[in-house]
Design an enzyme around this catalytic site. Structure first.
Site, PDB file in Angstrom:
ATOM      1  N   CYS A   2      48.360  26.734  34.961  1.00  0.00           N
ATOM      2  CA  CYS A   2      49.609  26.000  35.156  1.00  0.00           C
ATOM      3  C   CYS A   2      50.643  26.446  34.118  1.00  0.00           C
ATOM      4  O   CYS A   2      50.317  26.972  33.074  1.00  0.00           O
ATOM      5  CB  CYS A   2      49.364  24.500  34.985  1.00  0.00           C
ATOM      6  N   ARG A  27      52.069  33.794  36.308  1.00  0.00           N
ATOM      7  CA  ARG A  27      50.768  33.151  36.039  1.00  0.00           C
ATOM      8  C   ARG A  27      50.100  32.664  37.311  1.00  0.00           C
ATOM      9  O   ARG A  27      48.937  32.272  37.298  1.00  0.00           O
ATOM     10  CB  ARG A  27      50.949  31.963  35.082  1.00  0.00           C
ATOM     11  N   TRP A  74      48.608  25.248  39.060  1.00  0.00           N
ATOM     12  CA  TRP A  74      47.552  26.121  39.586  1.00  0.00           C
ATOM     13  C   TRP A  74      46.361  25.191  39.742  1.00  0.00           C
ATOM     14  O   TRP A  74      45.690  24.862  38.774  1.00  0.00           O
ATOM     15  CB  TRP A  74      47.272  27.256  38.604  1.00  0.00           C
ATOM     16  N   ASN A 100      48.429  21.126  31.488  1.00  0.00           N
ATOM     17  CA  ASN A 100      47.690  22.351  31.812  1.00  0.00           C
ATOM     18  C   ASN A 100      46.315  22.199  31.170  1.00  0.00           C
ATOM     19  O   ASN A 100      46.221  21.937  29.973  1.00  0.00           O
ATOM     20  CB  ASN A 100      48.425  23.572  31.252  1.00  0.00           C
ATOM     21  N   GLY A 101      45.253  22.332  31.969  1.00  0.00           N
ATOM     22  CA  GLY A 101      43.899  22.215  31.410  1.00  0.00           C
ATOM     23  C   GLY A 101      42.996  21.445  32.360  1.00  0.00           C
ATOM     24  O   GLY A 101      43.315  21.266  33.530  1.00  0.00           O
ATOM     25  N   GLU A 484      29.046  47.794  38.118  1.00  0.00           N
ATOM     26  CA  GLU A 484      30.356  47.264  37.727  1.00  0.00           C
ATOM     27  C   GLU A 484      31.064  48.202  36.761  1.00  0.00           C
ATOM     28  O   GLU A 484      32.269  48.447  36.889  1.00  0.00           O
ATOM     29  CB  GLU A 484      30.195  45.870  37.117  1.00  0.00           C
ATOM     30  N   GLU A 491      38.125  52.878  39.390  1.00  0.00           N
ATOM     31  CA  GLU A 491      39.302  52.272  40.034  1.00  0.00           C
ATOM     32  C   GLU A 491      40.534  52.289  39.137  1.00  0.00           C
ATOM     33  O   GLU A 491      41.652  52.195  39.631  1.00  0.00           O
ATOM     34  CB  GLU A 491      39.016  50.859  40.523  1.00  0.00           C
ATOM     35  N   HIS A 507      14.980  60.288  41.725  1.00  0.00           N
ATOM     36  CA  HIS A 507      15.015  60.413  43.191  1.00  0.00           C
ATOM     37  C   HIS A 507      16.311  61.054  43.656  1.00  0.00           C
ATOM     38  O   HIS A 507      16.699  60.918  44.807  1.00  0.00           O
ATOM     39  CB  HIS A 507      14.842  59.024  43.827  1.00  0.00           C
TER      40      HIS A 507
HETATM   41  C1  AGP Z   1      37.385  44.790  41.450  1.00  0.00           C
HETATM   42  O1  AGP Z   1      37.915  45.228  40.202  1.00  0.00           O
HETATM   43  C2  AGP Z   1      38.331  45.038  42.605  1.00  0.00           C
HETATM   44  N1  AGP Z   1      39.623  44.510  42.331  1.00  0.00           N
HETATM   45  C3  AGP Z   1      37.741  44.620  43.939  1.00  0.00           C
HETATM   46  O2  AGP Z   1      36.505  45.278  44.088  1.00  0.00           O
HETATM   47  C4  AGP Z   1      37.489  43.103  44.120  1.00  0.00           C
HETATM   48  O3  AGP Z   1      36.444  42.693  43.270  1.00  0.00           O
HETATM   49  C5  AGP Z   1      37.079  42.865  45.573  1.00  0.00           C
HETATM   50  O4  AGP Z   1      38.150  43.253  46.395  1.00  0.00           O
HETATM   51  C6  AGP Z   1      36.716  41.404  45.866  1.00  0.00           C
HETATM   52  O5  AGP Z   1      37.838  40.595  45.679  1.00  0.00           O
HETATM   53  P1  AGP Z   1      37.626  38.995  45.719  1.00  0.00           P
HETATM   54  O6  AGP Z   1      36.711  38.649  44.569  1.00  0.00           O
HETATM   55  O7  AGP Z   1      39.002  38.432  45.544  1.00  0.00           O
HETATM   56  O8  AGP Z   1      37.004  38.628  47.038  1.00  0.00           O
END
Ligand code: AGP
Length: 611
Positions: A2, A27, A74, A100-101, A484, A491, A507
């Protein structure tokens, strides 16, 4: 999160408040409102949706007044709506509050206040504060606010005005950011510097537990017990763009650094202090359903899918319930089997990912009960699920997901503890121990954030920065960490990176190993540590470059690695929440060093709302 803006001075309060709220739009929010005092009367205008809607309403309902408070909401408690938007009021609508909180004990406060005759207009936790101030008000607004906050548990940044006090703006903070801006014959409050920096750059950063009595001539600060607090204003020399990022060069880096507080907020209101009882009031799944559940299906995309994998490992290990993990885009098209007593847990930060939404619809048509883990309150995923666990992570602006990921892993860990107890797979003592371990994570995350020098060094090292490709390896709970880490790097830096289960190396991927291929190996202390060391030795035997992520105090790993990034010791099941930080920061600094657009990587959107 918020946004709060307040003003007291000689100018038109609404103009200043609305200008400030517009500066806070980055925000994220779902509704807004403003209240002013004019000629001894309180006046308020609210609207659902964006600030332009509130601007339009204010055109029709002009508010005069030289003192006021405004808010962009928010949603955390209570769906986005005009009635739930701030400011909120006491019964007579003579005291207005913006907040906010998260008030953790708002339900019991609400019931107590109702039993004393208070009538609530909204579903929010915030409204309890307005009624509490009224309860304790005997003519001294500042004293009433201090007394009211003594009853409140949780995080808050608040602004309060009262009809009978046109020369006093009260503000307080505990756990949510708040600043006081000091001008000539005027003063401001705001959640963040951008809101007021066009008027003043002299600000007080309000500390936790402090309450501010703000007049046109300045600000007096006390603690909740009434002890005066000496404060020194700071002069902010950021430009406005930098201010939105709180001085960080990118939202992504700001959000990486928010993670200790984000984990605290994800835990907030779910676990009573010192207890083993986890509660998810919005999950809307009866304990009987969890007892009867034969299968859990976790669906998600991208980073959320990696969090879902952490959840699969946790739930199967500690609750002994079969978990099927699937990409939403695959699940929706394969006409999946959904046996009786199936529970689906979609995971989605935005709550608007098209594939995940469709996967929910498929599962519901086949009789599954759906309880989502989602960050955006009132999002489509939240609305189309039977129940929800809100992440309470605040809006994530950077396209590359960071704080949402660690928040999702934490929510899944909490859900695991709750489920395991219901299924008699975990004793109260074990649950209490695991909850205590979760509570220790934010400080451990902060340690990593305070020791970034090795990460920065590696990100500047051409071995990593200029690589054409990279491999990330992990096992067990840290197989998703490898996935991850690879996703983060690819990305935002555009370096091809692949995450792999380390056990799969022989493998296929081992064929890729050369000196030019950096291999990030997650080798924190745990059941598979020795296996990871063997993998690392195999890579080194082929002149591969190894960047290990290991546990503080593990000197042995240095002999097998070109570089080592350390994380504090923690139980292996929760280690993905710590390992996330070095892989996020490594990707961030490499991308920044390569001049990439970190917050808005090419071809990517923050939410994939189309297939
Ligand atoms: C992750 O860094 C990407 N922005 C993308 O893989 C994202 O996690 C994916 O599109 C899922 O989005 P969501 O959590 O809003 O569903």
């Amino acid at each position: 999160m918020c946004g709060i803006v307040g003003y007291i001075g000689e100018k038109n309060a609404v103009e200043i408040i609305m200008s400030g709220l517009h500066r806070l739009e980055y925000r994220g929010y779902d509704s807004a409102g403003v209240a002013v005092i004019h000629n001894g009367a309180m006046a308020c205008v609210k609207s659902l949706g964006k600030l332009v809607a509130l601007d339009a309403k204010l055109e029709e309902n002009t508010l005069a007044g030289r003192i006021g408070i405004g808010h962009t909401r928010w949603a955390t408690h209570g769906a986005p709506s005009e009635r739930n938007s701030h400011p909120h009021f006491d019964g007579p609508m003579e005291i207005a509050v913006v907040h906010n909180g998260i008030i953790e004990n708002f339900q019991e406060l609400r019931e107590q206040l109702k039993s004393e005759g208070a009538e609530f207009r909204s579903d929010t936790d915030t409204e309890t504060i307005a009624h509490l101030v009224r309860k304790y008000y005997t003519g001294d607004l500042f004293a009433a606010v201090k007394r009211a906050l003594a009853d409140v548990e949780g995080a808050y940044a608040i602004g309060v005005i009262a009809q009978d006090h046109p020369d006093l703006l009260v503000a307080a903070r505990h756990g949510s950011p708040l600043i006081v801006g000091l001008g000539a014959g005027e003063a401001f409050i705001a959640s963040d510097v951008p809101a007021i920096m066009k008027y003043t750059k002299d600000v007080l950063y309000v500390e936790d537990g402090h309450v501010c009595a703000i007049t046109r001539d300045g600000c007096r600060v006390e603690d909740l017990h009434g002890n005066p607090v000496a404060v020194t204003p700071s002069h902010v020399d950021w430009d406005e763009a930098a201010a939105e990022k709180e001085g960080y060069p990118h939202f992504m880096l700001k959000e990486i650094h928010q993670q200790p507080d984000v984990i605290r907020n994800t835990l907030r209101g779910r676990v009573e202090e010192g207890s083993d009882a986890v509660s998810f009031p919005d999950m809307n799944i009866a304990e009987e359903e969890l007892e009867a559940c034969q299968k859990i299906v976790i669906v998600a995309c991208g980073t959320a899918w990696h969090a879902g994998m952490v959840g699969k490992y946790l739930i199967e290990r500690f609750a002994q319930v079969d978990v099927e993990l699937d990409l939403s885009s695959e699940y929706r098209y394969r006409d999946p089997a959904v046996p009786p007593n199936t529970i689906m847990i979609p995971v989605s930060q935005s709550g608007e990912t098209a594939d995940t939404l469709e996967a929910i619809r498929v599962a519901k048509r086949k009789g599954a009960r759906v309880a989502a883990i989602v960050n955006v309150v009132g999002s489509s995923v939240a609305r189309e699920s039977h129940g929800v666990i809100y992440q309470q992570a605040g809006p994530e602006i950077g396209v590359a997901s960071t704080k949402a990921y660690t928040s999702q892993c934490t929510a899944l860990a909490l859900f695991t503890i709750w489920l395991a107890q219901i299924r008699a797979q975990m004793t109260k003592d074990e649950a209490q121990g695991m909850i205590a371990q979760l509570r220790e994570l934010p400080d451990k995350m902060q340690w990593i954030l305070d020791h970034q020098e090795d990460i920065v060094r590696c990100a500047n090292d051409p071995k990593y920065r200029d690589a054409q490709s990279a491999l990330y390896l992990g096992r067990s709970y840290n197989f998703p960490s490898a996935l991850e880490g690879a996703l983060k790097l690819k990305e935002i830096s555009y370096i091809h990176a692949e995450g792999y289960a380390a056990g799969e190396m022989k493998h296929g991927p081992i064929a890729l190993v050369t000196e030019q291929l950096p291999v990030v190996c997650v080798a924190v202390q745990g059941d598979t540590y020795e296996k990871m060391v063997s993998n690392i030795q195999e890579i080194r035997a082929r002149n591969g470059t190894v960047l290990s992520i290991a546990t503080v105090g593990d000197d042995r790993i240095r002999a097998h690695s070109d570089d080592v990034l350390y994380v504090p010791a923690c139980p292996e099941p929760f280690s993905p929440i710590l390992v996330a930080l070095p892989v996020q920061l490594l990707a961030y600094y490499i991308a920044a060093n390569r001049g990439c657009d970190v917050d808005q990587p090419r071809n990517l959107a923050k939410s994939v709302t189309v297939e």
